[in-house]
Design a protein around this motif. Structure first.
Motif, mmCIF file in Angstrom:
data_model
loop_
_atom_site.group_PDB
_atom_site.id
_atom_site.type_symbol
_atom_site.label_atom_id
_atom_site.label_comp_id
_atom_site.label_asym_id
_atom_site.label_seq_id
_atom_site.Cartn_x
_atom_site.Cartn_y
_atom_site.Cartn_z
ATOM 1 N N ARG A 112 -37.800 -47.425 -27.630
ATOM 2 C CA ARG A 112 -37.291 -48.584 -28.362
ATOM 3 C C ARG A 112 -37.570 -49.874 -27.597
ATOM 4 O O ARG A 112 -37.951 -50.895 -28.180
ATOM 5 N N TYR A 113 -37.411 -49.825 -26.280
ATOM 6 C CA TYR A 113 -37.643 -51.006 -25.453
ATOM 7 C C TYR A 113 -39.124 -51.370 -25.397
ATOM 8 O O TYR A 113 -39.500 -52.533 -25.591
ATOM 9 N N GLY A 117 -38.324 -52.753 -30.163
ATOM 10 C CA GLY A 117 -37.358 -52.414 -31.189
ATOM 11 C C GLY A 117 -37.955 -51.893 -32.480
ATOM 12 O O GLY A 117 -37.217 -51.553 -33.418
ATOM 13 N N LYS A 118 -39.273 -51.811 -32.565
ATOM 14 C CA LYS A 118 -39.915 -51.345 -33.792
ATOM 15 C C LYS A 118 -39.918 -49.825 -33.926
ATOM 16 O O LYS A 118 -40.124 -49.302 -35.016
ATOM 17 N N ALA A 119 -39.712 -49.134 -32.810
ATOM 18 C CA ALA A 119 -39.670 -47.670 -32.830
ATOM 19 C C ALA A 119 -38.238 -47.200 -32.613
ATOM 20 O O ALA A 119 -37.542 -47.696 -31.723
ATOM 21 N N ARG A 120 -37.802 -46.262 -33.435
ATOM 22 C CA ARG A 120 -36.481 -45.660 -33.277
ATOM 23 C C ARG A 120 -36.662 -44.213 -32.824
ATOM 24 O O ARG A 120 -37.577 -43.533 -33.274
ATOM 25 N N CYS A 121 -35.766 -43.758 -31.960
ATOM 26 C CA CYS A 121 -35.843 -42.375 -31.499
ATOM 27 C C CYS A 121 -34.440 -41.767 -31.476
ATOM 28 O O CYS A 121 -33.860 -41.523 -30.405
ATOM 29 N N ASP A 175 -29.149 -45.057 -33.773
ATOM 30 C CA ASP A 175 -30.607 -45.097 -33.687
ATOM 31 C C ASP A 175 -31.113 -44.924 -32.261
ATOM 32 O O ASP A 175 -32.297 -45.133 -31.993
ATOM 33 N N ASP A 176 -30.218 -44.566 -31.341
ATOM 34 C CA ASP A 176 -30.601 -44.397 -29.943
ATOM 35 C C ASP A 176 -30.472 -42.940 -29.515
ATOM 36 O O ASP A 176 -29.693 -42.176 -30.096
#
Length: 336
Positions: A112-113, A117-121, A175-176
């Motif tokens: 995410r970092y 912030g465009k990718a969620r895992c 979302d984290d």
């Protein structure tokens, strides 16, 4: 409210989440349970019994028995999360995070970092941990301190059935990536569990006992031991705040500092060894931010800095217990 144990609360929460959200999947070693045995799948529901009945309801595409490869489990979970799924990955023993350390520390925690912030895992990694079950040095460690130190990971330690459900639901709605530590010796602990979509926000501690003389911050299984000590000392007129942080990342600093400012004394109880532990982190926090409130040096009650012994007698000596906690409380009260 229904009464159930932590094992049943986790099983019910997973069932309800998978029924509610088709993107929730479960994967890990033997999570279907019983494959290849006379009873067939569902006969076991994993070696901890937390996934019983799930494959019968949701099928092998959502309850996925994996090879014995922690790297494969966590790598697959990471990829599934990036593709829009909500995987729940089980590591049969938390000790095996060493096998999949790169996936956890350098990939899942950083996605995410690094992508702005465009990718969620949204991975939930269930890690079964803790001594007290005679499982020896490679299957008994409390590794929450290691993952608490990694930015980007949330670390959760439920100690009651209600919190097991509430914290798991919270994890499944975020979302984290969440590291969800389940103490094997607590699976049978019973308690009332709210019905419906019960959620417990991260970073909010639970006050397990209230008293005005000493603050005890206890982690995981140590909460039960601290509660026993607080109840015993209450008969002598000694009041203890027993704080269960619930999560170590984020940590409810305010609850700890507010309590210490009232009591002036701190005892931290942590199953991990003492060096670079959550216990030392909390004592440093209090020393830095509430030093003027302290009437005695903080006490840390931890396991010794040694591998966990296999012999039952030695393991009992290794695990911090009520006598050690009580002695630490009395030392703080005797100071000055």
């Amino acid at each position: 409210m229904a009464v159930m144990n932590i094992r049943e609360a986790i099983n019910q929460t997973l069932h309800d989440a998978m029924e509610r959200d088709p993107s929730v999947i479960l994967l890990g070693e033997d999570v279907a349970g019983g494959a290849g045995t006379a009873g067939g799948q569902e006969a076991i529901g994993g070696i901890w019994g937390t996934s019983t009945g799930l494959i019968g309801k949701f099928g092998p595409e959502r309850v996925i028995d994996t090879p014995i490869s922690e790297s494969a489990i966590i790598g697959a979970a990471a990829g599934a999360a990036l593709a829009g799924m909500r995987p729940v990955a089980e590591l049969m023993f938390a000790d095996f995070i060493g096998v999949c350390g790169d996936q956890l520390i350098n990939q899942i925690a950083k996605f995410r970092y690094m992508f702005g912030g465009k990718a969620r895992c949204p991975v939930v990694v269930r890690l079964i941990y803790g001594a007290g079950m005679n499982s020896a040095a490679q299957h008994s460690q409390a590794f929450y301190n290691l993952l608490t130190a990694i930015p980007g990971l949330k670390v959760v330690l439920p100690t009651t059935p209600a919190d097991a459900k509430g914290l798991m639901n919270e994890a499944l709605h975020g979302d984290d990536p969440v590291m969800f530590f389940e103490h094997k010796a607590l699976y049978g602990k019973k308690g009332e569990v709210p019905e419906g979509l019960h959620r417990v926000p991260f970073g909010h501690a639970r006050m397990a006992r209230e008293g005005g003389d000493v603050t005890i911050v206890a982690l995981g299984r140590m909460v039960s031991f601290a509660e026993k000590v607080a109840d015993k000392l209450a008969e002598e007129g000694i009041g203890c705040d027993v704080i269960d942080p619930r999560t170590t990342s984020p940590l409810d600093e305010e609850a700890i500092l507010d309590s210490v400012e009232q009591t002036g004394r701190l005892v931290v109880v942590d199953e991990s060894p003492p060096r670079c532990s959550v216990a030392t982190d909390i004592t440093a926090l209090v020393a830095q931010k509430a030093f003027s409130s302290l009437d005695a040096p903080p006490e840390c009650v931890t396991a010794p800095h040694t591998p966990i012994p296999f012999a039952p007698e030695l393991e009992r000596a290794y695990v911090p217990g009520p006598p050690a906690i009580e002695a630490a409380v009395r030392r703080t009260l005797d100071w000055g």
